[in-house]
Design an enzyme around this catalytic site. Sequence first.
Site: not given
Lengths: 95, 495
Positions: B78, B158, B182
Amino acid sequence: MSIDTKTAAHVAKLARIKVETSELPALAQDFSAILGFIEQLNEVDVDGVEPMVSVTPMRLKRRQDVVTDGNIQDKVLANAPDAREGFFAVPKVVE
Amino acid sequence: MSDLNKLTIADARDKLRAGDVTSQDLTTACLGAVEGSGVLNAFVHNTPEIAMAQAAAADARLQSGDAPAMCGIPIGVKDLFCTKAVPSQAGSAILAGFRPEYESTVTQNLFDAGSVMLGKLNMDEFAMGSSNETSVYGDVISPWRRENDTARLTPGGSSGGSASAVAADLCLAATGTDTGGSIRQPAAFTGIVGIKPTYGRCSRWGVVAFASSLDQAGPITKSVRDAAIMLEAMCSHDEKDSTSADIAVPNFEAALSGDIKGKKIGIPKEYRMDGMPDEIEKLWADGTAMMRDAGAEIVDISLPHTKYALPAYYVIAPAEASSNLARYDGVRYGHRAKLAEGDGITEMYEKTRAQGFGPEVKRRVMIGTYVLSAGFYDAYYNRARRVRALIKKDFEDVFAQGIDAILTPATPSAAFGLGEMADADPVQMYLNDVFTVTVNLAGLPGISVPAGLDKQGLPLGLQLIGRPWEEGDLLNAAYVMERAAGFVSKPAKWW
């Protein structure tokens, strides 16, 4: 709670985010919706409840107050938008 | 061998150790899959040279017999994780061009274990979002589609890039972070597994901060076993994170006995929301039956302050974000606005932040500024922290009654279409996190497991919540659920 454009402008100023005057009404409306949602918290009886500081009960560790790092000026400055002579450069602060 | 990118970590590990494949084979397969996946917009900074070099090193290590489970496994990272010399932007324009001079502890741990980084993954800007529509890189598209429909769906957020990449078999697994859901919500939306460990398990050092008292890293994987393997490699005590727990990291995979006889699984009545779709209701009931059939004792429980978790979160998280994001001032890294004649330092701050932050980040920074401002600090921030203490106590009370894990839906609905929420007010989007956010507020471990499809053919997930530091037991309960649910669906390849 309803937030007016004057308050929205003040908050934007505190947050150091430039907001155009034309954008303030929509921003104030968003704030009002979010704060209206948050108002629910007033229904909760919190008498005698301590505000949470840390979710895990732990004593933060201490260490000797000594230098453990350094001599990496080039790395510290490597990502600066404007670095000169070993410093971060910014517009004039003091007249 | 074809389709190596579709392997689980556990299968790849076994093949690597047996000498059936090399990490370079796996990595080549994944890089090929990544290359053909541009439309998904999951990978945003590809690092094929790093990947092939790491794969070669992993193969050498495998040959020498010194190979941890993650050795040679190609993963995505990420964008929130700082990776040395590789762009790390947290999905924001304000960090454009930022190349860290250091490595986050979590990615360093993964690299020390021999993992291979394929590239950086798209995400909501500063992890603020539930649909991956707030990213400077543009929307991430889910590999899943509704039946007979080509509408583009959100992978959730997210960690939307992580979820989309793993579900589409672009990588074997990915790192994610979870501040209010998330990891778990995108995993649920894309039919895969995501675990957020206990607060303090994973070091936050080098992870771009959103809300420091809530942020935790965790893996997004294709199976519960993979989650156990990868989580163990990510966790460590770290002197560079003062909230990192100084306790041993157990062998999580060894906890997967498949036996939960006599365990008490709590079903919290407050999670039965008004207007909850029948399909979610049924999924939850089915999951409950699976746990009962596996020998667990089902117990109705109450978590009375559940309703107040989201409003408390939307005080605490923005408050912490407004403080954390104060560092983006155009001085030390990232974007600086071009200044007009006569502009001083205040104009530099204001213009830089106006240009660098997207609308959702601005909104949250300003809400945070407001609730922390003089005159409102007690009414909002301190009240929210008191409510947070009560939410945590709700969980402590049920664990004290002997509950081992809590079963809830992971999300209030299946994935929605990109753009479908564009006209809704911000609070509507926040409701996505209604089942997950309590877990962050209480610092507990939570895992999302795919458990079924809705009538349009989209995945639905169930969430299990565990006792603090008992990720092993939690993973075992999830493993039982995974086997009982027998979820094997994959998105049909269209990209």
